[in-house]
Design a protein around this motif. Sequence first.
Motif, PDB file in Angstrom:
ATOM      1  N   LEU A 501       0.829  -1.207   0.000  1.00 51.01           N
ATOM      2  CA  LEU A 501       0.000   0.000   0.000  1.00 51.01           C
ATOM      3  C   LEU A 501       0.861   1.254   0.000  1.00 51.01           C
ATOM      4  CD1 LEU A 501      -2.798  -1.061   2.529  1.00 51.01           C
ATOM      5  CD2 LEU A 501      -3.105  -0.565   0.093  1.00 51.01           C
ATOM      6  N   GLN A 502       1.934   1.229   0.794  1.00 52.36           N
ATOM      7  CA  GLN A 502       2.829   2.378   0.823  1.00 52.36           C
ATOM      8  C   GLN A 502       3.545   2.537  -0.510  1.00 52.36           C
ATOM      9  OE1 GLN A 502       3.134   4.602   3.372  1.00 52.36           O
ATOM     10  NE2 GLN A 502       4.397   5.773   1.931  1.00 52.36           N
ATOM     11  N   ALA A 503       3.880   1.410  -1.155  1.00 51.93           N
ATOM     12  CA  ALA A 503       4.548   1.467  -2.454  1.00 51.93           C
ATOM     13  C   ALA A 503       3.640   2.081  -3.521  1.00 51.93           C
ATOM     14  CB  ALA A 503       4.993   0.067  -2.873  1.00 51.93           C
ATOM     15  N   THR A 504       2.354   1.718  -3.518  1.00 50.81           N
ATOM     16  CA  THR A 504       1.422   2.289  -4.503  1.00 50.81           C
ATOM     17  C   THR A 504       1.268   3.791  -4.301  1.00 50.81           C
ATOM     18  OG1 THR A 504      -0.465   1.755  -3.069  1.00 50.81           O
ATOM     19  CG2 THR A 504       0.144   0.139  -4.751  1.00 50.81           C
ATOM     20  N   GLU A 505       1.308   4.216  -3.031  1.00 48.57           N
ATOM     21  CA  GLU A 505       1.234   5.652  -2.752  1.00 48.57           C
ATOM     22  C   GLU A 505       2.502   6.352  -3.215  1.00 48.57           C
ATOM     23  OE1 GLU A 505       0.898   8.638   1.114  1.00 48.57           O
ATOM     24  OE2 GLU A 505       0.122   6.591   1.253  1.00 48.57           O
ATOM     25  N   ASN A 508       2.475   6.578  -6.836  1.00 52.46           N
ATOM     26  CA  ASN A 508       1.263   7.261  -7.307  1.00 52.46           C
ATOM     27  C   ASN A 508       0.420   6.354  -8.203  1.00 52.46           C
ATOM     28  OD1 ASN A 508      -0.506   9.416  -7.422  1.00 52.46           O
ATOM     29  ND2 ASN A 508       0.523  10.366  -9.183  1.00 52.46           N
ATOM     30  N   LYS A 509       0.164   5.125  -7.734  1.00 53.93           N
ATOM     31  CA  LYS A 509      -0.640   4.145  -8.460  1.00 53.93           C
ATOM     32  C   LYS A 509      -1.966   3.957  -7.720  1.00 53.93           C
ATOM     33  CE  LYS A 509       2.626   3.275 -11.469  1.00 53.93           C
ATOM     34  NZ  LYS A 509       2.484   3.664 -12.900  1.00 53.93           N
ATOM     35  N   GLY A 510      -2.904   4.863  -7.994  1.00 52.34           N
ATOM     36  CA  GLY A 510      -4.177   4.851  -7.278  1.00 52.34           C
ATOM     37  C   GLY A 510      -4.991   3.598  -7.538  1.00 52.34           C
ATOM     38  N   LYS A 511      -4.967   3.106  -8.787  1.00 52.64           N
ATOM     39  CA  LYS A 511      -5.772   1.925  -9.119  1.00 52.64           C
ATOM     40  C   LYS A 511      -5.241   0.684  -8.397  1.00 52.64           C
ATOM     41  CE  LYS A 511      -7.614  -0.648 -13.050  1.00 52.64           C
ATOM     42  NZ  LYS A 511      -7.628  -0.769 -14.522  1.00 52.64           N
ATOM     43  N   LEU A 512      -3.914   0.543  -8.359  1.00 53.14           N
ATOM     44  CA  LEU A 512      -3.320  -0.594  -7.650  1.00 53.14           C
ATOM     45  C   LEU A 512      -3.661  -0.537  -6.156  1.00 53.14           C
ATOM     46  CD1 LEU A 512       0.283  -0.830  -9.186  1.00 53.14           C
ATOM     47  CD2 LEU A 512      -1.577  -2.473  -9.444  1.00 53.14           C
ATOM     48  N   MET A 518      -9.269  -3.572  -1.699  1.00 54.79           N
ATOM     49  CA  MET A 518     -10.410  -4.468  -1.920  1.00 54.79           C
ATOM     50  C   MET A 518      -9.991  -5.938  -1.862  1.00 54.79           C
ATOM     51  SD  MET A 518     -12.113  -2.325  -5.073  1.00 54.79           S
ATOM     52  CE  MET A 518     -13.365  -3.568  -5.372  1.00 54.79           C
ATOM     53  N   GLU A 519      -8.668  -6.171  -1.593  1.00 58.37           N
ATOM     54  CA  GLU A 519      -8.101  -7.506  -1.480  1.00 58.37           C
ATOM     55  C   GLU A 519      -8.276  -8.339  -2.748  1.00 58.37           C
ATOM     56  OE1 GLU A 519      -9.424  -9.455   2.028  1.00 58.37           O
ATOM     57  OE2 GLU A 519      -8.688  -7.897   3.373  1.00 58.37           O
ATOM     58  N   GLN A 520      -8.224  -7.679  -3.903  1.00 55.87           N
ATOM     59  CA  GLN A 520      -8.283  -8.368  -5.200  1.00 55.87           C
ATOM     60  C   GLN A 520      -6.838  -8.582  -5.679  1.00 55.87           C
ATOM     61  OE1 GLN A 520     -10.901  -6.450  -7.984  1.00 55.87           O
ATOM     62  NE2 GLN A 520     -12.572  -6.273  -6.504  1.00 55.87           N
ATOM     63  N   THR A 521      -6.206  -9.566  -5.067  1.00 54.79           N
ATOM     64  CA  THR A 521      -4.771  -9.780  -5.269  1.00 54.79           C
ATOM     65  C   THR A 521      -4.417 -10.060  -6.714  1.00 54.79           C
ATOM     66  OG1 THR A 521      -4.715 -10.724  -3.055  1.00 54.79           O
ATOM     67  CG2 THR A 521      -2.790 -11.054  -4.438  1.00 54.79           C
ATOM     68  N   TRP A 522      -5.173 -10.951  -7.352  1.00 55.29           N
ATOM     69  CA  TRP A 522      -4.838 -11.320  -8.729  1.00 55.29           C
ATOM     70  C   TRP A 522      -5.105 -10.182  -9.696  1.00 55.29           C
ATOM     71  CZ3 TRP A 522      -1.852 -14.898  -7.797  1.00 55.29           C
ATOM     72  CH2 TRP A 522      -2.133 -15.840  -6.795  1.00 55.29           C
ATOM     73  N   ALA A 523      -6.080  -9.392  -9.367  1.00 56.13           N
ATOM     74  CA  ALA A 523      -6.339  -8.227 -10.204  1.00 56.13           C
ATOM     75  C   ALA A 523      -5.178  -7.232 -10.106  1.00 56.13           C
ATOM     76  CB  ALA A 523      -7.646  -7.559  -9.784  1.00 56.13           C
ATOM     77  N   VAL A 524      -4.556  -7.178  -8.932  1.00 59.52           N
ATOM     78  CA  VAL A 524      -3.387  -6.311  -8.758  1.00 59.52           C
ATOM     79  C   VAL A 524      -2.273  -6.743  -9.705  1.00 59.52           C
ATOM     80  CG1 VAL A 524      -1.549  -5.634  -7.166  1.00 59.52           C
ATOM     81  CG2 VAL A 524      -3.909  -5.709  -6.377  1.00 59.52           C
TER      82      VAL A 524
END
Length: 630
Positions: A501-505, A508-512, A518-524
């Motif tokens: 989560l900190q890495a996406t911030e 700047n990867k808001g969708k990830l 939402m805990e959609q790991t495979w979608a990530v």
Amino acid sequence: MAERPPSVPRLAWLAGEEEKEDKDGDLPEEEQEQQQEQEPTCVLKPTEPEDTTIMAIEGMAGSGSCDAEACAAMQALLAESDVSSLEHVPSVVRCIYRWLTSNTDVSATQRLPNALAELTHAHPHDVVVTLLRCAPSCDRAAAAMWRVMVSTMRTADKVLLELLPVLADWPLHSTFTSDGDNKDVFALAATRALWEILQLPRRPQRLKVHFPRLFLALLSQIFFSTEQMPEEVDTFWRGCQREGCLPTNPNSFAVLTVKALLCRLGYENVVFEVERKHGWDTLLNAETHHYAMGLLAREMRGISRRLRYSIARYLVEQLNRKEPRWEVPAMALFLELLTACPDIRGWGVHVLQFSPRYLRSECREMHRLVLRCFILLIDRPLMAKRMTFLLPRLIELLRDADGEVVGKTLCVLRKVLQARDLPLASPIALQLAERLLPLFDSDASYVQLLSIRLFRDVMVIIAASGKKPLRAHIYQSLIPLLCCLHDENERVAEASRETLLQATEFLNKGKLRQLLEMEQTWAVAECLLAEHSSRADEYLRQSLLYLQSPQESVREAAVRFIALQGMTNDVSISVSNLAAQTLFLLRGTERNSSTSSRLLGMYDHLRSAWRRRPSLRGSGWLCCWSSAQS
């Protein structure tokens, strides 16, 4: 007998009169009368009182006389001499020792206490060192002299102070006496003398004051005599054994002396508890010596606070020396005292003075001990800030193959970073991130957990100027963190999620970030591949490493990532073909009943698939996979 002139010491006068009478007895009466008229009444010149004193004592030592009058004469001789200004004290001491050695009558040793005590008080160094040189094995005569020398408080204090440097300087102590003698003194000779002193019915008044230094000196002697036994020391000790019933090995004798020292101060319970836990035997083994030191320090929590404080102070002095000796056991003892005495923890500044040198050493055990000291001291915020200058060396320790060293280093690093008021400089952040990434796959779960958490901290406190260079390391962390999301250790899995989560911030990867929340790991994973198709080769290489994980859940996560539908359209034909084949295998094996058999089948098919692609095996991103299979 004629009256003694006041300028001539009594013993010198007696010796002169006896010699005169012997000569006169052999002459005729007429010649005797003539000689009495011509010769002076004293045969020894009174112009050199010090030389006269030495000559008189030497004469007594040679004659072996121990009658009451002779002993009284020796006392009077030394009493009437100005002992504070004597320049030939070593000669006097040697004469007294020879005189006592030549006399088998025990009463002879009881007739010189005042004179020897005065000489010791005036010239402690010359008296102590000379006696150690002329009687290193401490025979009967020497033991008697030591007892006299510590019979009063003012002389005992000076004797113990002179013994201390000799005790602490293994195997030989280099020193000079006033006569120019520079012969080295055996450290064991001082131990032998101390043993005799400890056997006295009443302990010397100042023994407790000097206990910390005596205690540490004896412990260092145990260590050195266990590790090394020079030939000259071995020869000396065999001579000591012939003098009395002593242990075979010098280190065992040093242990006995430590026990005697503790008992004389009323700490018999310490001796008993260490004995009960086999600590004294462990102390005699070079490989376990520092563990025994820790045990001994823990059992010494019952001694007075003042003595513990003094021991710690002398240990700091020892560890601060430019050329320290006995450093690992000393550090082990100091660490246990830190644990037992919270008030000593204010000495953190002193610890920081010597710790950089020990962190640079090649001794892994010293690394462990220093890091444990840091963990005890770092709870103080000011101490943590002061340790900032150690960051480069601590980061280097993350390369260590020892999991305990790495784990403790991670603990210290996290505390230091959390205590900083300023953002982390870019060079330090990059170096730390580079060292942390391989630790995500550590076999030790606590190293995994700490490294992942610390990586998150780095992203939080990195200076603005260092964010751009750090982005490459954060991209490299995404696949390992995604795989660690499926770790069987819930704490590792949760730490991976927080760090992602900190890495996406940071990136700047808001969708990830939204998919993670939402805990959609495979979608990530799919989103990651879709947005960064140019990194597909690197992601695939990283995923292949996790196929060898001992955890089934992590291996399955790696396989699913490899087989993502998005990779079947990769620009690389080899990668897209492999992804399609892997996806086909995954779908086929899902019909099997056993998960373990599914993964085993997938693993075998993947190995076959890679072997049928020599062009891929030659690629740089497959080197690690190929070597792992060979």
